[in-house]
Design an enzyme around this catalytic site. Structure first.
Site, PDB file in Angstrom:
ATOM      1  N   ASP A 314       0.846  -1.197   0.000  1.00 53.65           N
ATOM      2  CA  ASP A 314       0.000   0.000   0.000  1.00 53.65           C
ATOM      3  C   ASP A 314       0.883   1.249   0.000  1.00 53.65           C
ATOM      4  O   ASP A 314       0.581   2.240   0.661  1.00 53.65           O
ATOM      5  CB  ASP A 314      -0.928   0.005   1.218  1.00 53.65           C
ATOM      6  CG  ASP A 314      -2.071   1.006   1.048  1.00 53.65           C
ATOM      7  OD1 ASP A 314      -2.261   1.492  -0.074  1.00 53.65           O
ATOM      8  OD2 ASP A 314      -2.749   1.305   2.048  1.00 53.65           O
ATOM      9  N   LYS A 317       2.396   3.351  -5.980  1.00 55.81           N
ATOM     10  CA  LYS A 317       1.904   2.356  -6.946  1.00 55.81           C
ATOM     11  C   LYS A 317       2.941   2.028  -8.011  1.00 55.81           C
ATOM     12  O   LYS A 317       2.974   0.905  -8.519  1.00 55.81           O
ATOM     13  CB  LYS A 317       0.613   2.850  -7.610  1.00 55.81           C
ATOM     14  CG  LYS A 317      -0.381   3.506  -6.666  1.00 55.81           C
ATOM     15  CD  LYS A 317      -0.627   2.689  -5.416  1.00 55.81           C
ATOM     16  CE  LYS A 317      -1.390   3.489  -4.373  1.00 55.81           C
ATOM     17  NZ  LYS A 317      -1.419   2.823  -3.052  1.00 55.81           N
ATOM     18  N   ASP A 342      -3.103  -2.834  -2.916  1.00 53.88           N
ATOM     19  CA  ASP A 342      -4.228  -1.909  -2.870  1.00 53.88           C
ATOM     20  C   ASP A 342      -4.138  -0.897  -4.006  1.00 53.88           C
ATOM     21  O   ASP A 342      -3.068  -0.631  -4.551  1.00 53.88           O
ATOM     22  CB  ASP A 342      -4.244  -1.196  -1.518  1.00 53.88           C
ATOM     23  CG  ASP A 342      -5.543  -0.429  -1.279  1.00 53.88           C
ATOM     24  OD1 ASP A 342      -6.528  -0.700  -1.997  1.00 53.88           O
ATOM     25  OD2 ASP A 342      -5.553   0.437  -0.382  1.00 53.88           O
ATOM     26  N   ASN A 343      -5.294  -0.339  -4.355  1.00 54.50           N
ATOM     27  CA  ASN A 343      -5.406   0.751  -5.348  1.00 54.50           C
ATOM     28  C   ASN A 343      -4.875   0.354  -6.718  1.00 54.50           C
ATOM     29  O   ASN A 343      -4.241   1.161  -7.409  1.00 54.50           O
ATOM     30  CB  ASN A 343      -4.671   2.000  -4.862  1.00 54.50           C
ATOM     31  CG  ASN A 343      -5.160   2.506  -3.523  1.00 54.50           C
ATOM     32  OD1 ASN A 343      -4.390   2.577  -2.557  1.00 54.50           O
ATOM     33  ND2 ASN A 343      -6.439   2.845  -3.428  1.00 54.50           N
ATOM     34  N   GLU A 372     -11.249   4.339  -0.922  1.00 52.59           N
ATOM     35  CA  GLU A 372     -11.458   4.601   0.496  1.00 52.59           C
ATOM     36  C   GLU A 372     -12.133   5.951   0.711  1.00 52.59           C
ATOM     37  O   GLU A 372     -11.677   6.983   0.217  1.00 52.59           O
ATOM     38  CB  GLU A 372     -10.123   4.542   1.252  1.00 52.59           C
ATOM     39  CG  GLU A 372      -9.025   5.415   0.694  1.00 52.59           C
ATOM     40  CD  GLU A 372      -8.169   4.692  -0.321  1.00 52.59           C
ATOM     41  OE1 GLU A 372      -7.056   5.189  -0.594  1.00 52.59           O
ATOM     42  OE2 GLU A 372      -8.604   3.658  -0.851  1.00 52.59           O
TER      43      GLU A 372
END
Length: 390
Positions: A314, A317, A342-343, A372
């Site tokens: 997390d 990226k 994530d993401n 989120e």
């Protein structure tokens, strides 16, 4: 002949002297000659005196519609624009210079370089190209702009809350956003209760300011997978404020150990306070400060991590793919290890997903959810199951 000349000029000749009258009479041609008739002229004649003809006037040129007109300059009584004989600068140009106008202003007023057909300054200034756009063309783009605003309104709200509001409050208070969140935790959370600390975090992010944490919706996916795998060695890349660390630590089985890596020392200082506030000591959660590309090669020798059973990414990226390949290179992934990222849909990690799907080392699955604290923006968590080197 002299007496006839004096009688022709009437009483005006009586006012002249004898010598002057004789000079005027000698200048007259003989009356009998066909060329003796004086040419007809439109100039006014006075009785007894010859008046020299006036020089021709240039036609008056209207002032262009500009802010540098005599009315705007307060010089409405400038002399008439007339080409001065023997000079290269028209009177209007000298008048503008006398009123303190710069070369650029005179150029814009006079319309550029001198033109031979214009007596003073050349052609008039052309209108600006943007002023020539038809209002109908401008109105044609209005539905397009309205459509963009309606379609991407949630992203504009995210930009406002996550960037503009945070920047403004950082400047006004002088306290970073992460430190403000921790102060809110101290005032409202119950120490030693990880579940209540996470709820207080969510309340802060919904009502006050946005934090880039995993959030409650995707957090339930992480909790479910963590309970199913029951890993003993967990690695987290990207601690930030400690939300994900507390989420992982509360789901660990007895005897498990969590290694969490954070790049920013300021974020690491806040995260350590949050972790200790939740009731986890260094035997359970070990916080490592430094860049992930430098920490990962030293995990085995310096921190004692032989194989990771569960990895949660997390952080940045763009670093997902690089860090995953580092874990493979240093053989830090156990057989059947689970990697969560994530993401991966927003802001997205396309190269990471492409590698995971095509390299043949993982079984890849994307759990779709929402960003989120923004339910209208789609996002997801990638689940990778490591099948070993091939």
């Amino acid at each position: 002949m002299q007496d006839m000349g004096c009688r022709m000029w009437g009483t005006g000749a009586a006012k002249l002297g004898q010598g002057e009258c004789e000079g005027l009479c000698q200048a007259l041609p003989p009356l009998s000659s066909p060329t003796a008739q004086p040419p007809r002229t439109t100039q006014p004649q006075h009785r007894g005196l010859l008046v020299p003809p006036l020089p021709p006037e240039h036609p008056r040129v209207p002032w262009p519609s500009s802010d540098h007109s005599p009315a705007a300059l307060g010089a409405s009584k400038l002399p008439q624009q007339r080409q001065s004989p023997g000079r290269g600068t028209p009177r209007r140009c000298r008048a503008l210079s006398a009123h303190g106008m710069s070369e650029s202003c005179r150029a814009s007023t006079l319309g550029g370089p001198p033109h031979p057909s214009m007596p003073c300054g050349g052609p008039f200034p052309q209108p600006h190209p943007f002023t020539m756009v038809s209002p109908a063309i401008a109105l044609a783009f209005l539905p397009f702009l309205v459509t963009l605003l309606i379609r991407y309104q949630h992203y504009l709200v995210l930009l406002y809350r996550a960037v503009l509001v945070v920047w403004l409050r950082d400047r006004l208070t002088g306290v970073p956003r992460e430190q403000r969140a921790f102060q809110y935790l101290l005032a409202h959370a119950i120490p030693g209760d990880p579940r209540h600390i996470l709820q207080t975090f969510d309340q802060w992010c919904y009502c006050c300011e946005h934090l880039s944490s995993v959030g409650p919706i995707k957090g339930r996916i992480v909790e479910r997978l963590l309970y199913e795998r029951a890993p003993l060695r967990v690695l987290e890349l990207g601690t930030y404020c400690g939300y994900g660390t507390v989420l992982l630590a509360q789901g660990l089985p007895p005897g498990a150990h969590l290694y969490t890596v954070e790049l920013d020392p300021r974020h690491a200082a806040v995260a350590e306070k949050v972790i200790r506030l939740a009731g986890f000591d260094e035997q359970t959660v070990e916080l490592i400060v430094g860049p992930s590309e430098e920490v990962i090669p030293r995990l085995r020798e310096k921190h004692g991590l032989l194989k990771a059973d569960f990895v949660f990414m997390d952080h940045w990226k763009r670093c997902y793919l690089r860090d995953l390949q580092l874990l493979e290179t240093h053989q830090l992934l156990a057989e059947g290890a689970t990697i969560l990222a994530d993401n991966v849909l927003f802001p997205g990690a396309p190269h990471f997903l492409q590698y995971a799907k095509t390299c043949g080392k993982y079984r890849c699955k994307v759990h779709r959810a929402s960003l989120e604290y923004f339910h209208a923006i789609p996002d997801g968590i990638a689940e990778l199951c490591y099948t070993g080197n091939r």
